[in-house]
Design a protein around this motif. Structure first.
Motif, PDB file in Angstrom:
ATOM      1  N   THR A   1       0.859  -1.186   0.000  1.00  0.00           N
ATOM      2  CA  THR A   1       0.000   0.000   0.000  1.00  0.00           C
ATOM      3  C   THR A   1       0.894   1.236   0.000  1.00  0.00           C
ATOM      4  O   THR A   1       1.728   1.409   0.884  1.00  0.00           O
ATOM      5  N   VAL A   2       0.699   2.065  -1.006  1.00  0.00           N
ATOM      6  CA  VAL A   2       1.504   3.283  -1.150  1.00  0.00           C
ATOM      7  C   VAL A   2       0.591   4.498  -1.041  1.00  0.00           C
ATOM      8  O   VAL A   2      -0.305   4.683  -1.865  1.00  0.00           O
ATOM      9  N   SER A   3       0.780   5.299  -0.012  1.00  0.00           N
ATOM     10  CA  SER A   3       0.029   6.552   0.132  1.00  0.00           C
ATOM     11  C   SER A   3       0.811   7.642  -0.585  1.00  0.00           C
ATOM     12  O   SER A   3       1.970   7.894  -0.257  1.00  0.00           O
ATOM     13  N   ALA A   4       0.176   8.279  -1.576  1.00  0.00           N
ATOM     14  CA  ALA A   4       0.916   9.221  -2.418  1.00  0.00           C
ATOM     15  C   ALA A   4       0.113  10.481  -2.705  1.00  0.00           C
ATOM     16  O   ALA A   4      -1.124  10.442  -2.810  1.00  0.00           O
ATOM     17  N   ALA A   5       0.834  11.587  -2.839  1.00  0.00           N
ATOM     18  CA  ALA A   5       0.216  12.869  -3.168  1.00  0.00           C
ATOM     19  C   ALA A   5      -0.585  12.745  -4.462  1.00  0.00           C
ATOM     20  O   ALA A   5      -0.173  12.053  -5.401  1.00  0.00           O
TER      21      ALA A   5
ATOM     22  N   LEU B   1      -2.889  12.283   4.195  1.00  0.00           N
ATOM     23  CA  LEU B   1      -2.200  10.985   4.181  1.00  0.00           C
ATOM     24  C   LEU B   1      -1.265  10.857   5.380  1.00  0.00           C
ATOM     25  O   LEU B   1      -1.170   9.786   6.007  1.00  0.00           O
ATOM     26  N   GLN B   2      -0.586  11.945   5.709  1.00  0.00           N
ATOM     27  CA  GLN B   2       0.315  11.943   6.868  1.00  0.00           C
ATOM     28  C   GLN B   2      -0.461  11.669   8.151  1.00  0.00           C
ATOM     29  O   GLN B   2      -0.032  10.900   9.008  1.00  0.00           O
TER      30      GLN B   2
ATOM     31  N   GLY C   1      -2.156   5.199  12.428  1.00  0.00           N
ATOM     32  CA  GLY C   1      -2.009   3.753  12.347  1.00  0.00           C
ATOM     33  C   GLY C   1      -2.488   3.078  11.088  1.00  0.00           C
ATOM     34  O   GLY C   1      -2.621   1.851  11.054  1.00  0.00           O
ATOM     35  N   ALA C   2      -2.755   3.831  10.043  1.00  0.00           N
ATOM     36  CA  ALA C   2      -3.193   3.217   8.784  1.00  0.00           C
ATOM     37  C   ALA C   2      -2.111   2.270   8.276  1.00  0.00           C
ATOM     38  O   ALA C   2      -0.916   2.581   8.343  1.00  0.00           O
TER      39      ALA C   2
END
Length: 263
Positions: free
Chosen positions: A38-42, A75-76, A82-83
């Motif tokens: 899982t990649v959290s991205a702008a 996202l931060q 804890g995501a």
């Protein structure tokens, strides 16, 4: 004679059972466990990472990438709460620094990968007279879209630019705030606002908008995109593989073609 035949048949059956067992073990051992990252991205990385995903998964078929796009601030906050995230791609250094300070990211597990610029856009079919940032203070009831400065880095850069030009106070009543930079782009594409402030890479993705001015680099903080591995990732090695892949010429070429500034 019959005893010999029975003995031979018994040995043969045992041999066949052993062979089947060994082949099964080899087959199972040859299969690598499938991993999902899982990649959290702008939000502004959406197109580039979509292209890179296809290339990466062809090279690493046992690793699947799932992207969570949004504003870097949101996202931060998700990661801090804890995501389950493996990597974080931010559009601002300060959002990533908060996660380093709070122990979610190791200092050694991040890199400033690419840069961007900030642009003022209008709809190609609109009759607006806006041709520069300075023209924004001449607006009457027309609206300007920017990201929420507190959570959207592009919105913060926009606010800094307008403050540098000494027109922030004059245009505040005309501003509509968006949840991320792609929503700003959408507002301009649909002609719901007279102008918007987005990244140059976002403007490049749309055939409906035109760039009327590029903000001077000195008018805002440096637009840097750092990427990092989350320390508690359950798939650290796979995350490191993708982290390294993002730094390869293959990935950097994609970013550059999409308008990002490669270091």
């Amino acid at each position: 004679m019959r005893k010999n035949i029975k003995h031979i048949l018994l040995l043969l059956s045992l041999f066949l059972l052993a062979s089947c067992s060994n082949s099964g073990e080899l087959a199972s051992s040859s299969k690598k466990e499938s991993i999902s990252l899982t990649v959290s991205a702008a939000a502004s990385m959406q197109d580039s990472l979509g292209t890179i995903k296809k290339k990466f998964e062809e090279d690493y078929p046992d690793i699947t990438l799932t992207f969570n796009f949004g504003s870097s601030g949101a996202l931060q906050q998700q990661i801090a709460q804890g995501a389950p995230v493996d990597l974080f791609f931010s559009a601002a250094q300060d959002k990533l620094n908060l996660l380093i300070e709070d122990g979610f990211i190791k200092e050694s597990d991040h890199i400033d990968l690419v840069k961007n610029n900030l642009v003022l856009i209008t709809n190609k079919k609109s009759n607006t007279t806006i041709n520069s940032f300075a023209d924004l203070e001449t607006l009457d009831k027309e609206k300007i879209a920017i990201g929420i400065p507190e959570s959207v880095p592009a919105g913060n850069y926009a606010k800094e630019t307008l403050q540098t030009l000494h027109i922030w106070e004059k245009v505040q009543e005309n501003i509509i705030y968006a949840k991320d930079v792609r929503q700003v782009l959408s507002y301009v594409e649909t002609n719901n606002v007279a102008a918007g402030i987005v990244y140059g890479t976002d403007a490049k993705t749309s055939d409906s908008v035109k760039v009327v001015e590029i903000a001077d680099e000195s008018s805002h903080s440096p637009i840097v995109y750092p990427v990092a591995i989350i320390k508690d990732s359950k798939n650290y090695e796979a995350a490191k593989t993708f982290y390294d892949y993002l730094q390869t010429p293959t990935s950097l070429k994609v970013f550059e073609e999409d308008g990002f500034i490669v270091n």
